[in-house]
Enzyme design. Structure first.
Site, PDB file in Angstrom:
ATOM      1  N   CYS A 130      -3.054  -7.639 -14.837  1.00  0.00           N
ATOM      2  CA  CYS A 130      -3.593  -8.983 -14.591  1.00  0.00           C
ATOM      3  C   CYS A 130      -2.745  -9.714 -13.556  1.00  0.00           C
ATOM      4  CB  CYS A 130      -3.645  -9.760 -15.908  1.00  0.00           C
ATOM      5  SG  CYS A 130      -4.162 -11.474 -15.693  1.00  0.00           S
ATOM      6  N   CYS A 133      -2.238 -13.458 -14.340  1.00  0.00           N
ATOM      7  CA  CYS A 133      -1.255 -13.740 -15.396  1.00  0.00           C
ATOM      8  C   CYS A 133       0.172 -13.531 -14.899  1.00  0.00           C
ATOM      9  CB  CYS A 133      -1.460 -12.810 -16.602  1.00  0.00           C
ATOM     10  SG  CYS A 133      -3.159 -12.522 -17.053  1.00  0.00           S
ATOM     11  N   ASP A 134       0.392 -12.474 -14.133  1.00  0.00           N
ATOM     12  CA  ASP A 134       1.770 -12.036 -13.874  1.00  0.00           C
ATOM     13  C   ASP A 134       2.214 -12.127 -12.423  1.00  0.00           C
ATOM     14  OD1 ASP A 134       1.944 -11.369 -16.571  1.00  0.00           O
ATOM     15  OD2 ASP A 134       1.111  -9.383 -16.233  1.00  0.00           O
TER      16      ASP A 134
END
Ligand code: NAP
Length: 318
Positions: A130, A133-134
């Site tokens: 992701c 997200c990261d």
């Protein structure tokens, strides 16, 4: 007892909820662990009609608000089992049991893993599925993106905001991605492509990933790619294990449906990637969610007509 229970909170499930709740049916959405589904892990959505640019989480929040405005209930819970011997259908969740006259399955799909040594070990320490997200954890460091489809290129483009360089590693010498994303990625000075290469292993130390061990699929030669992060976008598998033996499914696990989103069990409908291995777009999922809810609505009306002594067929179309 609910009129309609919807499993999943991606664009398919939330659109089904908007239609079902707006039709004045008592509607519960069992959201699953990750609210919003895959689109909520996508940063830039540019092709959802009406929004030339919107972030995935915001798009799903707007859908949620729209569904709640009409009275849909959101239940943060996960269905573990379904009894298809209905209506009513009984759903066992982590928190208890839910009964519904009709069900819309919109459980979506999950990202595939490479299943190579080091992938699990460094998951969360350099390996990610992701970018939204990261990505921000990887400022000014080199990254690898694995895959040659639209997801790989879309996320590679997003990662250039943070990374010093993004190397797209693809197992063939031709991309699967469409022209628009391909052209943008090819023109981006921070993106490079490595063709005909597969990841053999993810290597690292106590701090995290240090490099990938690659193999050339034509020559068999090995090489190292120095990166601090590896983002994997190699497709998905449908989240349909709980329907095995209960609904008709394809060999690769997709729920079989007709053009009106009916499954093999009357009263259970399906929308989105649980049944679609081909289009897999937020907008197609939303469209199918709409169709599934409209058919579920007719099904429930048919049950009510039957209760009132009206022939089911007449009540369903009336
Ligand atoms: P995809 O189209 O199935 O592409 C998966 C990619 O991963 C392919 O290039 C495939 O290689 C590669 N791959 C598969 N298994 C692999 C393995 N074990 N090792 C190395 N590489 C592997 O999946 P996706 O990119 O997630 O896209 C899914 C759907 O969503 C598509 O319909 C796509 O159009 C859509 N989508 C659209 C957008 C957009 O329009 N903006 C954005 C994201 C996704 P091969 O090419 O050799 O098979």
């Amino acid at each position: 007892m609910h009129d309609i229970a919807i499993l999943g909170s991606g664009p398919a499930g939330l659109t089904a909820a908007i239609y079902s709740a707006r039709a004045n049916l008592s509607t519960v959405v069992i959201t699953g662990e990750m609210f919003g589904g895959q689109i909520a892990t996508t940063n830039d959505v540019e092709n959802y009609p009406g929004f030339s640019e919107i972030e995935g989480p915001e798009l799903t929040m707007r859908m949620r608000e729209q569904a709640e405005k009409f009275g849909a209930e959101m239940l943060v819970d996960t269905v573990t089992e379904i009894d298809v011997d209905g209506p009513p259908f009984t759903l066992t969740t982590l928190a208890g049991e839910i009964q519904a006259r009709a069900v819309v399955v919109a459980t979506g799909a999950t990202a595939r893993q490479l299943e190579v040594p080091g992938e699990q070990e460094y998951w969360g320490r350099g390996v990610s599925f992701c970018a939204t997200c990261d990505g921000a954890f990887f400022k000014d460091v080199p990254l690898a993106v694995i895959g040659g489809g639209d997801s790989a290129l879309q996320e590679a483009l997003f990662l250039t905001r943070f990374a010093s360089k993004v190397t797209v590693v693809h197992r063939r010498d031709q991309l699967r991605a469409g022209t628009y994303l391909r052209m943008r990625a090819e023109e981006d000075p921070k993106i490079e492509f490595l063709w005909n290469k597969v990841v053999e292993s993810v290597e690292g130390d106590a701090r995290g990933v240090t490099h990938l061990r690659l193999q050339d699929v034509q020559s068999g030669d090995g090489s190292d790619l120095q990166v601090e992060g590896m983002f994997v976008f190699i497709g998905h598998f449908p989240n349909t294990a709980m329907f095995e033996g209960k609904l008709d499914m394809t060999d690769d696990g997709y729920v079989v449906s007709d053009r009106r989103m009916h499954t093999s069990v009357e009263g259970i409908f399906v929308a989105g990637e649980a049944q679609d291995h081909y289009f897999r777009q937020a907008i197609t999922g939303a469209g199918e969610g709409c169709m599934a809810a409209m058919e579920a609505e007719k099904f429930v009306a048919g049950l009510e007509g039957a209760d009132a002594g009206v022939p089911v067929e007449a009540a369903a179309v009336g």
